[in-house]
Design a protein around this motif. Sequence first.
Motif, PDB file in Angstrom:
ATOM      1  N   THR A 347       8.051   3.558   1.146  1.00 12.31           N
ATOM      2  CA  THR A 347       7.706   2.587   2.192  1.00 12.31           C
ATOM      3  C   THR A 347       6.402   1.830   1.917  1.00 12.31           C
ATOM      4  O   THR A 347       6.294   0.658   2.264  1.00 12.31           O
ATOM      5  CB  THR A 347       7.599   3.289   3.561  1.00 12.31           C
ATOM      6  N   ILE A 348       5.416   2.478   1.304  1.00 10.22           N
ATOM      7  CA  ILE A 348       4.124   1.799   1.077  1.00 10.22           C
ATOM      8  C   ILE A 348       4.274   0.586   0.151  1.00 10.22           C
ATOM      9  O   ILE A 348       3.804  -0.515   0.481  1.00 10.22           O
ATOM     10  CB  ILE A 348       3.064   2.797   0.556  1.00 10.22           C
ATOM     11  N   PRO A 349       4.947   0.701  -1.028  1.00  8.21           N
ATOM     12  CA  PRO A 349       5.135  -0.502  -1.862  1.00  8.21           C
ATOM     13  C   PRO A 349       5.920  -1.598  -1.145  1.00  8.21           C
ATOM     14  O   PRO A 349       5.634  -2.788  -1.328  1.00  8.21           O
ATOM     15  CB  PRO A 349       5.924   0.039  -3.066  1.00  8.21           C
ATOM     16  N   ALA A 361      -1.050  -0.638   4.633  1.00  6.64           N
ATOM     17  CA  ALA A 361       0.206   0.051   4.313  1.00  6.64           C
ATOM     18  C   ALA A 361      -0.012   1.556   4.229  1.00  6.64           C
ATOM     19  O   ALA A 361       0.751   2.352   4.804  1.00  6.64           O
ATOM     20  CB  ALA A 361       0.771  -0.476   2.996  1.00  6.64           C
ATOM     21  N   GLY A 362      -1.063   1.972   3.525  1.00  3.77           N
ATOM     22  CA  GLY A 362      -1.360   3.396   3.416  1.00  3.77           C
ATOM     23  C   GLY A 362      -1.730   4.006   4.757  1.00  3.77           C
ATOM     24  O   GLY A 362      -1.320   5.124   5.081  1.00  3.77           O
ATOM     25  N   ALA A 363      -2.493   3.256   5.555  1.00  7.63           N
ATOM     26  CA  ALA A 363      -2.930   3.764   6.862  1.00  7.63           C
ATOM     27  C   ALA A 363      -1.754   3.959   7.807  1.00  7.63           C
ATOM     28  O   ALA A 363      -1.676   4.953   8.537  1.00  7.63           O
ATOM     29  CB  ALA A 363      -3.943   2.804   7.472  1.00  7.63           C
ATOM     30  N   ILE A 364      -0.818   3.012   7.799  1.00  2.97           N
ATOM     31  CA  ILE A 364       0.365   3.121   8.668  1.00  2.97           C
ATOM     32  C   ILE A 364       1.185   4.341   8.285  1.00  2.97           C
ATOM     33  O   ILE A 364       1.621   5.116   9.145  1.00  2.97           O
ATOM     34  CB  ILE A 364       1.212   1.833   8.584  1.00  2.97           C
ATOM     35  N   TYR A 605      -5.807  10.265   2.300  1.00  3.29           N
ATOM     36  CA  TYR A 605      -6.112  10.302   0.867  1.00  3.29           C
ATOM     37  C   TYR A 605      -4.827  10.250   0.035  1.00  3.29           C
ATOM     38  O   TYR A 605      -4.764   9.581  -1.002  1.00  3.29           O
ATOM     39  CB  TYR A 605      -6.902  11.562   0.517  1.00  3.29           C
ATOM     40  N   ALA A 606      -3.792  10.969   0.501  1.00  4.61           N
ATOM     41  CA  ALA A 606      -2.506  10.944  -0.208  1.00  4.61           C
ATOM     42  C   ALA A 606      -1.928   9.533  -0.183  1.00  4.61           C
ATOM     43  O   ALA A 606      -1.377   9.061  -1.193  1.00  4.61           O
ATOM     44  CB  ALA A 606      -1.541  11.939   0.432  1.00  4.61           C
ATOM     45  N   ALA A 607      -2.028   8.849   0.957  1.00  2.00           N
ATOM     46  CA  ALA A 607      -1.514   7.480   1.078  1.00  2.00           C
ATOM     47  C   ALA A 607      -2.306   6.519   0.192  1.00  2.00           C
ATOM     48  O   ALA A 607      -1.732   5.624  -0.438  1.00  2.00           O
ATOM     49  CB  ALA A 607      -1.572   7.026   2.535  1.00  2.00           C
ATOM     50  N   ALA A 608      -3.628   6.707   0.132  1.00  2.00           N
ATOM     51  CA  ALA A 608      -4.467   5.841  -0.709  1.00  2.00           C
ATOM     52  C   ALA A 608      -4.093   5.999  -2.185  1.00  2.00           C
ATOM     53  O   ALA A 608      -4.154   5.036  -2.951  1.00  2.00           O
ATOM     54  CB  ALA A 608      -5.939   6.180  -0.494  1.00  2.00           C
ATOM     55  N   GLY A 609      -3.702   7.213  -2.579  1.00  2.32           N
ATOM     56  CA  GLY A 609      -3.281   7.437  -3.959  1.00  2.32           C
ATOM     57  C   GLY A 609      -2.049   6.627  -4.319  1.00  2.32           C
ATOM     58  O   GLY A 609      -1.875   6.217  -5.471  1.00  2.32           O
ATOM     59  N   ILE A 610      -1.172   6.368  -3.326  1.00  2.11           N
ATOM     60  CA  ILE A 610       0.039   5.585  -3.577  1.00  2.11           C
ATOM     61  C   ILE A 610      -0.251   4.089  -3.499  1.00  2.11           C
ATOM     62  O   ILE A 610       0.227   3.303  -4.322  1.00  2.11           O
ATOM     63  CB  ILE A 610       1.151   5.967  -2.564  1.00  2.11           C
ATOM     64  N   SER A 611      -1.051   3.685  -2.510  1.00  2.00           N
ATOM     65  CA  SER A 611      -1.319   2.249  -2.316  1.00  2.00           C
ATOM     66  C   SER A 611      -2.333   1.709  -3.315  1.00  2.00           C
ATOM     67  O   SER A 611      -2.399   0.500  -3.539  1.00  2.00           O
ATOM     68  CB  SER A 611      -1.834   1.998  -0.898  1.00  2.00           C
TER      69      SER A 611
END
Length: 729
Positions: A347-349, A361-364, A605-611
């Motif tokens: 979903t983030i990409p 995107a990462g925050a959502i 932090y996990a979301a930031a790693g993807i975004s």
Amino acid sequence: MSHTPESRDDASSDDVVEAVKAEGVDEAAVESNRRLYTGWQWLLFGTLAIAYSLFHLISLNIYPLETWSFRIVHIAGALILGYGLYAGTRFADEKQRRSPAWLAWVSYAMLVPALYALVRVVTMYQTMSGEAMRIDPAIETWHFGYPLILATMAGILLSWSYRQFRDRLSPADLVLMVCALGVAGYLLVMFNSPLRASTGTSFAPMGISYAAIAGSLLILELTRRVAGLALVVISAIFLIYVFAGPYLPGFLGYPGLSVGRFFSQVYTDAGILGPTTAVSSTYIILFIIFAAFLQASKVGDYFVNFAFAAAGRARGGPAKVSIFASGLMGMINGTSAGNVVSTGSLTIPLMMKVGYPGRSAGAIEAAASTGGQIMPPIMGAGAFIMAEITGIPYTEIAVAALIPAILYFLSIYCMVDFEAARKGMRGMRKDEIPLFSKLVKQVYLFAPIIILIAALFMGYSVIRAGTLATASAAVVSWFSPHKMGIPAILRALQLAGTMAIQIIAVCACAGLIVGVISLTGVGARFSSLLLGLAGVSQLLALFFAMCISILLGMGMPTTAAYAVAASVVAPGLINIGIQPLVAHFFVFYFAVVSAITPPVALASYAAAGISGDNAMGTSVASFKIGLAAFIVPFMFFYSPAMLMEGSWMQILRVGLTATLGIILLAATVQAWFFGPVKAWQRLLMLVGAICMIYGGIYSDIAGLAVGVLMFMMQRARPGGGGDKTVTSS
């Protein structure tokens, strides 16, 4: 996790190839320190994991064991599997050669004291079976305790420095596996004898303390490997307090406990074998098996694809998909960061593709994944721990969680929708999402969750309902493309045994902290502190309780965070006159949202790693998007009807006005209602939102007046305040 962007040559309804298709959502990520075996070792550990899952299913449903014995085996199995599957340091590769041979020989040498202690457990069992009253203290000390602690400490230290290839078992970890067997064997012998009653007294055999010391070290080290240092550091601080407490001033001081008295009691139901392990050995392991069966039948892929089909075409579509999919997945898998990794990598990409900045995107995704932990009926296993600690029926807790969960996800949805409108984002095109008409034909894949909910509210026990839902997941798969035969069922059991390691280690480690709290009485002293603050202001006491709950939860998985906060904070809230259900929901919510609270926000932090965005910036943004979760718990206190406590009219009024208040709050944060909002209007809307969230009858009327005024002002704007955003193209 993978997604396959495939082009369509035509848009005919017969074409079944989608541009966006979720695949592998159910596949667990392989951690960097996780071993990947081949050959006989793969077969051995796969068989152990299957046997571990079957042991729980049989014990819970057919042949129940004595409670303490069951929990001891439950922890020992997780330790043995954990040390077999998770390394204590980085793996060797082409650049970083494996450790020298002498280090391997030292590690193998430590097998001698470990095996000697294990053999002594067998001889002690024979002695106790021969009607002996107790074991000679010298034998317990010199022939069991010292060898066991030596082997355990040496094994842990060697595992930090012994570097092996990813497909091989470290000899140091083999030592730790034997030590885990020795600890469990001794405790099973002693706790199934009259000596069990002597724990915590000067008459307790010293062997129990030695076994508890070694067992605690093993639990702490495995927790470090599977969940990081945060929980280990907090546990170490609590353990230091046990022996430093008598020298501390003020309310922190207490008379003190000797090493023998403390450790002879901490590995009982007062600590490690207490409420947290009670839940992990019953409800949590059962629902992990349920989740593994859902994964094997590819239901997670279906959840995400269904969310794309249902919400993908709305403005900012992938963000709304993230809310629905993460809520469904997070409810089951019980970990915020794990949920981010599973659904967020898809979903983030896609959010970034339709115009969301990487940070948003990462925050959502982080905020939505965290919300899965408060979503009934499963609530990421938190509901089961709450039921165990409070004695409140699980069904009552699940019903009470309904309105707060709706408010939280509505808040995120409005935040996302208003941001999409403000930035003029489009939705996904029809040819970019799965065909809804095709997915509706497989709606029966929701059956296992519906069966679970129905069984719980029909009065079945949680264990029976979970077992029925697990069996139904296998049956339902027979009507889908991913039919579960014997091999697939065995894979699901193997996956469940592996998935359970982290949460069991975390629960056992949290049990260690709970043991310190109960045995030292620090929880009672904290309660008296809250009582003193409440004499000044109840709001101040609640704010202080909020800060402590978030602080205790930082860097910790939800289950452990709530268990610790429930032991430290909840009793104090109850003492100042707050209902037990309200008090526990209060600390539960803040333990959950610690995953998106700066500065230590694991989900963010996990979301930031993807975004690819800054981790701290993402955590601040996710804090803003999940703002409702920091306000809703205070609503419990001022409006218990939010938790279904009161008449239907009260519940309906509070639910409706809180909903409108949450919408106004989202509009305030995003500076958009039915159009752009000026600074003074945002301030006015914030006042209106707080009035309606507060829940009093007069404040509700004032908040409604503000909402109506803002609506009329927005509609009176040139163009009627209508949103001209193109939702699809």
